[in-house]
Each structure stands twice: as C-alpha cells, then as structure tokens.
Design an enzyme around this catalytic site. Sequence first.
Site, PDB file in Angstrom:
ATOM      1  N   ASP A   1      -6.244  39.920   9.551  1.00  0.00           N
ATOM      2  CA  ASP A   1      -5.795  38.528   9.601  1.00  0.00           C
ATOM      3  C   ASP A   1      -7.057  37.690   9.410  1.00  0.00           C
ATOM      4  O   ASP A   1      -7.908  37.622  10.287  1.00  0.00           O
ATOM      5  CB  ASP A   1      -5.148  38.258  10.967  1.00  0.00           C
ATOM      6  CG  ASP A   1      -4.838  36.773  11.192  1.00  0.00           C
ATOM      7  OD1 ASP A   1      -5.062  35.956  10.271  1.00  0.00           O
ATOM      8  OD2 ASP A   1      -4.371  36.434  12.298  1.00  0.00           O
TER       9      ASP A   1
ATOM     10  N   LYS B   1     -11.725  28.855   5.214  1.00  0.00           N
ATOM     11  CA  LYS B   1     -10.438  29.153   4.586  1.00  0.00           C
ATOM     12  C   LYS B   1      -9.861  27.925   3.862  1.00  0.00           C
ATOM     13  O   LYS B   1      -9.176  28.055   2.856  1.00  0.00           O
ATOM     14  CB  LYS B   1      -9.473  29.638   5.666  1.00  0.00           C
ATOM     15  CG  LYS B   1      -8.163  30.202   5.170  1.00  0.00           C
ATOM     16  CD  LYS B   1      -7.441  30.872   6.333  1.00  0.00           C
ATOM     17  CE  LYS B   1      -6.043  31.330   5.976  1.00  0.00           C
ATOM     18  NZ  LYS B   1      -5.413  32.012   7.119  1.00  0.00           N
TER      19      LYS B   1
ATOM     20  N   GLU C   1       1.365  35.554   5.849  1.00  0.00           N
ATOM     21  CA  GLU C   1       1.215  35.637   7.312  1.00  0.00           C
ATOM     22  C   GLU C   1       2.554  35.696   8.044  1.00  0.00           C
ATOM     23  O   GLU C   1       2.741  36.553   8.918  1.00  0.00           O
ATOM     24  CB  GLU C   1       0.346  34.471   7.822  1.00  0.00           C
ATOM     25  CG  GLU C   1      -1.118  34.647   7.453  1.00  0.00           C
ATOM     26  CD  GLU C   1      -1.945  33.368   7.514  1.00  0.00           C
ATOM     27  OE1 GLU C   1      -1.438  32.350   8.036  1.00  0.00           O
ATOM     28  OE2 GLU C   1      -3.100  33.390   7.048  1.00  0.00           O
TER      29      GLU C   1
ATOM     30  N   ASP D   1       3.626  28.870  13.716  1.00  0.00           N
ATOM     31  CA  ASP D   1       2.230  29.333  13.812  1.00  0.00           C
ATOM     32  C   ASP D   1       1.304  28.156  14.075  1.00  0.00           C
ATOM     33  O   ASP D   1       1.009  27.367  13.181  1.00  0.00           O
ATOM     34  CB  ASP D   1       1.855  30.047  12.495  1.00  0.00           C
ATOM     35  CG  ASP D   1       0.402  30.559  12.490  1.00  0.00           C
ATOM     36  OD1 ASP D   1      -0.372  30.226  13.418  1.00  0.00           O
ATOM     37  OD2 ASP D   1       0.053  31.291  11.551  1.00  0.00           O
TER      38      ASP D   1
HETATM   39  P1  ADP Z   1      -6.372  30.531  13.374  1.00  0.00           P
HETATM   40  O1  ADP Z   1      -5.081  31.116  12.938  1.00  0.00           O
HETATM   41  O2  ADP Z   1      -6.541  29.104  12.995  1.00  0.00           O
HETATM   42  O3  ADP Z   1      -7.547  31.362  13.012  1.00  0.00           O
HETATM   43  P2  ADP Z   1      -5.879  31.313  16.189  1.00  0.00           P
HETATM   44  O4  ADP Z   1      -4.488  31.737  16.037  1.00  0.00           O
HETATM   45  O5  ADP Z   1      -6.879  32.334  16.539  1.00  0.00           O
HETATM   46  O6  ADP Z   1      -6.376  30.428  14.975  1.00  0.00           O
HETATM   47  O7  ADP Z   1      -5.868  30.158  17.314  1.00  0.00           O
HETATM   48  C1  ADP Z   1      -7.023  29.585  17.815  1.00  0.00           C
HETATM   49  C2  ADP Z   1      -6.621  28.498  18.772  1.00  0.00           C
HETATM   50  O8  ADP Z   1      -5.882  29.076  19.859  1.00  0.00           O
HETATM   51  C3  ADP Z   1      -7.803  27.781  19.389  1.00  0.00           C
HETATM   52  O9  ADP Z   1      -7.588  26.389  19.347  1.00  0.00           O
HETATM   53  C4  ADP Z   1      -7.783  28.289  20.824  1.00  0.00           C
HETATM   54  O10 ADP Z   1      -8.319  27.337  21.742  1.00  0.00           O
HETATM   55  C5  ADP Z   1      -6.309  28.469  21.049  1.00  0.00           C
HETATM   56  N1  ADP Z   1      -6.047  29.351  22.197  1.00  0.00           N
HETATM   57  C6  ADP Z   1      -6.521  30.592  22.420  1.00  0.00           C
HETATM   58  N2  ADP Z   1      -6.110  31.067  23.607  1.00  0.00           N
HETATM   59  C7  ADP Z   1      -5.368  30.055  24.172  1.00  0.00           C
HETATM   60  C8  ADP Z   1      -4.673  29.913  25.422  1.00  0.00           C
HETATM   61  N3  ADP Z   1      -4.689  30.872  26.342  1.00  0.00           N
HETATM   62  N4  ADP Z   1      -4.012  28.757  25.649  1.00  0.00           N
HETATM   63  C9  ADP Z   1      -3.996  27.766  24.727  1.00  0.00           C
HETATM   64  N5  ADP Z   1      -4.639  27.842  23.552  1.00  0.00           N
HETATM   65  C10 ADP Z   1      -5.313  28.969  23.279  1.00  0.00           C
HETATM   66 MG    MG Z   2      -3.756  32.435  12.135  1.00  0.00          MG
END
Ligand code: ADP
Ligand code: MG
Length: 660
Positions: free
Chosen positions: A37, A99, A197, A219
């Site tokens: 991912d 990205k 995705e 998402d």
């Molecule tokens: P992307 O798909 O953009 O790479 P992710 O799916 O990894 O991102 O999401 C990252 C986001 O998720 C960040 O803003 C992070 O702060 C948030 N996040 C991670 N864990 C938690 C949590 N326990 N509660 C709320 N938000 C969270």
């Molecule tokens: Mg993502």
Amino acid sequence: MSTQEPMIADTGALFQIAEPTGRQATPRAPGRGIGIDLGTTNSLVAVAPHGEAPRALRDASGRALLPSVVSYVGDDVVVGYEAMAAQEEHSCAVISSVKRFMGRGIADVTWPHPYRLVSASGGGELFRVDVGGGRLVTPVEVSAAVLRALRERAEAVMGPVDGAVITVPAYFDDAQRQATRDAGKIAGLKVYRLLAEPTAAALAYGLDRGGRGLFAVYDLGGGTFDVSVLRLHDGVFQVLATGGDSALGGDDLDRALAAYLFTAGGHEGAPSRHQQELLRIAARAAKEALSERESVRVSVAACGIEGFEVRRETFEGLIDGLIERTIRACRATLRDAGVQPRELDGVVLVGGSTRTPLVRAAVARTFGKHPLADIDPDKVVAYGAAIQADVLSGSAREGVTLLDVAPLSLGIETMGGMVEKIIPRNAAIPIAARQVFTNYSEQQTGMQIHVVQGEREMAGECRSLARFELRGIPRLPPSMARVEVSFQLDADALLTVTARELMTGVRQSVEVKPTYGLNDEEIDRMVIESLDHASEDFAARSRAEARVELGRVVLAVRAALAEVGGLPGVLPAAERSAVEMQLTLADEAMAEPQSAADMLTLLRNQLERASEPFARRRMERALRAGMEGKSLHEIEQALAVEEAALDERRGAHSAETIEG
Ligand code: ADP
Ligand code: MG
C-alpha cells in the site's frame, strides 16, 4: 482542440471487444509475492504466503507503517520516521506526500507545498524537485525510494521477493498508474499488477467470495478522503463511482485541534513556524489517543501549554464540520453510482483516520449499517494486495478474484473534437478493441491520432494521453480510406495504440505514456542504477514465450485455411472474417516488439476460439475421408474421441475466462 486533418467515424465500423482472460498465473515463485500500500502519508508491505492469512511486515523496532517521507539531506537517502524527524529543519530536502505529484505535469501542481519544482529541459510537462546540493529528483524516484525500503524490509524477513502488487487510488489515470509502475521498476520490483485501493480492501474482507454484491469503501487517510462504490458481479469488481476530497484528511483534524490548543493556551495572532510544528505533533498524538480514551492531557511548553485537558466531546465539536464534508461526498458518490444506502451489502472502513469514533458513528448513520472495521483500517489495503500477490506468485488460493477493470474510458478524438470511445470505462481487462475510421476529405494524406482518456464527450475535456500521426494514406474520395485503430490495454490498465491504413498497410503505433511519464532513457538509467535487473529479464522472457505460442497457433490456422478453407461448407463467410480478424490482430501484436505477454496470450485464446468450429468441421471431413468403408458405429466412436479432446481444450479456455 480539433485536429488538422480530422477523421470521421465510419458508421459501419468494425468493432470488436475481446473477452477478458484470467491472468496466467503460471507457478513461478509461489509464496514470494508481496503486497504494497503506497500511501500519501504512510506505506506498508504485507504478505500472505501460500494461502495464509495476511500479515504486515514490521521494521526492526516493530513498526508496520512506514511514513511515506524521503530525506535527501546530505548524500544519503533516508526513508520513514527518520526522514520525518528531519522535515522541520530541512523542509525543501525532505519530501512528503509525493503521491500527489505522481504522473502530474508541472502545470497540474496547484496545491501549496514547500518544494522547488524545476521543469525538465525538453521534457514537456515533466519536472523535478530541487532538493539542494545540486540534486534533482523526480516524484517517481522519490516513490521508488519508499518502495525500495519496503522491498528491503520484506527481503530481510522472507529472502528474495519475486514480485509485488502495488495499490493505487481508483481514480488514478493512465499517467499516474504508469508513474507508479515506473517507481516499482526502479525499486527493483517486478510489478505483478496495480490494484485499486478500494478493490484491495474488499478483497481483504473476502467480499469477493459471495460472487455478487454492492459495497462502499470509505477511506480517510492522512491528507486525502476517498469514497468508492463497487459492484461485484461474477467475481469482478467494478468501480461504479468514486468521489471524495483530495485535500481533506487526518492532517486537517490535527490542524483544527492545534488551532484550538493555541487559543486555549491564551495566545492570539498566529503561532511561529516552530510553534506550529510542535502544536501539530502534540495535536496528532492527542487525536490518536482520543480514539481510545475520553480525555487526554496535552503539554506544549513552547506555547505555555501545560497538562491541558482535552475531552473527546470538545475534539468532536472541532472536527464535526470536517466529518460532515466527507458525508456529503459519500451522498454525492452514491448518487453518481445510482445506489441507495440501503442497497449496499457492506461498507468498509479504510485509513488511519477512521479510528476516530465520530467518523465511525457518522458512517454508520449515513449508510444505515455498522461499517466493517475488524481488519485494521490502516492495513486492510496492503492485506488485499498481499492476497492478490500471493495468487500471482503462483500459490494455489481458492476462488480469489483476479480481474480488474479499466478505470476510465479510452478513445480517440474524431471530427469536430468529439471523442469516440474505443474501450469503455469498467471493461474487464486485459482487453483488445479496434475500430475503423475513414478520411474526411480527398486532400487528406495523413491522420492525427489523438488518444484521450475520460468520460466526457469532448476531447478537450478529457485527459490527453498521446498524439501521433499516420502518414502516407493514399488520396481517396471522402469516406473511402479505411484506418483501423486498435487499443490494447494490459492487466495494469496500460495502453498501446496502433493505427493502420488497410489498403496500403502503413502503420504507426505508440505505447501511451508520453507527456507525464518518464522517457525510456530515464527509466533505463534509473533501472541500471537500481540493484536488480532480474525483473526485466523475466518480463522479456515471458513476452518471448507468449509470442512463440501465438505464432504457433497462427501458423496452424493459416495452414488449415490454405488446405481446406476454400472447400464448400467448411468455412462460412462470417466465420472466415472472424478468423481473419483474429489473424490480423495476432500479426500486429507479434510485429510489435513490446507486446505484453498477457495480450499475446489473450489473442492466442481468441484465435483458438474463433477457429474452433472450423477446426471441428475440418476434422470431421478428415475422419470421414479416412473412414470410408467403416461402419457408422466406428465413425461415431472415432468422432466422440476427437470431440472429447476438443472439449477438453475448450474447458481449459473457459477456466481462464472468468467472464464469458
Ligand atoms: P494515507 O492513506 O494517507 O497514507 P493512513 O491511512 O496511514 O494515510 O492514515 C494516516 C492518518 O491516520 C494520520 O492522520 C493519522 O494521524 C491518523 N491516525 C492513525 N491512527 C489514528 C488513531 N488511532 N485515531 C485517529 N487517527 C489516527
Ligand atoms: Mg491509504
């Protein structure tokens, strides 16, 4: 945007759409595929070897997520948490959210970012990022650094990696997909395929097992919000609609809380850059803690904040409007898809930000059902990719969907700037399609072929993918020339376009990736720089094998045509033209050195299918001739044996053809 020498669509045009075949997952390295991912904020690698349940691979400190951040400070290239730590001090040399730049031209970049973008000399829309110290890097190289770190992580755990499935947003266009694929190649990965995705998330939940259904995928990541509505039909996921907001994510929740903390600390005006950064870090930690707890205490010494209590309700009040925006996007996307919330069979939560309880509650309320969230929302996409990679590596896995669909329609510009769609959106891929066009005027000796992608009717409103020219058309009265344009879209939704004038045989073809992708020279250079060449050798070999197989069938069919094709009753005209069309498509694909293995195999299957009734009649004739004087019973028996052999062959084909 009209062409100089336009063409018009021939109403009696030949138009053929190939049936999809399943990908040839010849066992090569069972269990050696990885799923990646490649996220805007975080990336992740997972494996599911030999049909096992998927698991994420962790770094030496036990962390599964790798921040998609690359630091070019000094001579080293550093990826992940360490790069993130250098970000505040070296904002120009540490690249995050790359990205967003993938497959984009410099003119497309309209969002704020701290980087210095430099147009590449003579490279059209291509640009690089100046990271200081005389170093210029392309977005593709930055993504490749993230992918390489994940490949190395996997290799440390499981030894050599055979190939990878990399996920991309469902709305990624051809240029963005091409850029992602190039990044994989530069990272030394054989990219089995790119996977949408939301489709990956649905696969992780095993939603493909039911054979049919309607699903929504919500998402909410770090910087982006995507919502998709998928239809599963006969084991194929189709993306019915996508929507969202490319500038809304967990970062915005952090900013809302940071602003509140600053004011609550008794400050007015704006925080300094340094304060901003510390507030952002504290806010993010507080936000994440509030997903588990009712209240947290926050301290930011630089802002005079000490043990300040933030309650969940307070936080929810701050972010309510942001979450409401995602809900509005969900409603709009359902409308686009023509789907009522109650028709959905399931809603899947993806992205770290969906851990926020208010998000879950809002989704449950909007869709009228509890969302699927038992799989870690920030791992679910990588899990789906890992399952798919396991199958493509050659592992036997029960009933997993392998087909994907074309994300956007592909066509060419015709007379008056209109678009003639050649491959429709959501067609199962790989697919080959062709259409015949004709000349507009007698003066015309060339045709501009303008390849576009998108759903709009006018070429100017679609994304321009490539232009090329077919010259040397004989001067003919209007509508007499016949130019056949064929599109071949491989399993990764990458396109090759060929145009051929049927009378003279003049032809021109183009692999579509010109304006935005890297040119071949650049890719070659980067591949040489990368450590691993094995993947290209492998791709070249499978292409060569598929070519030989197709050539064999072409020869056999031609020989049969020459032998008995002219005899009465053996080959009806309609069947003959179908066989001949397949032969032409096969010749073209074989003449093109870069034809993908999948495409060659697809064409071979089609040719075999088209010529099967002919083969059967020919065989019957031959048997009758050989059996003169034998009893009817003996003849019938011999025929039955031959028929069984043919059926077996046909059975093998339909097993590869998931849709038929
Ligand atoms: P992307 O798909 O953009 O790479 P992710 O799916 O990894 O991102 O999401 C990252 C986001 O998720 C960040 O803003 C992070 O702060 C948030 N996040 C991670 N864990 C938690 C949590 N326990 N509660 C709320 N938000 C969270
Ligand atoms: Mg993502």
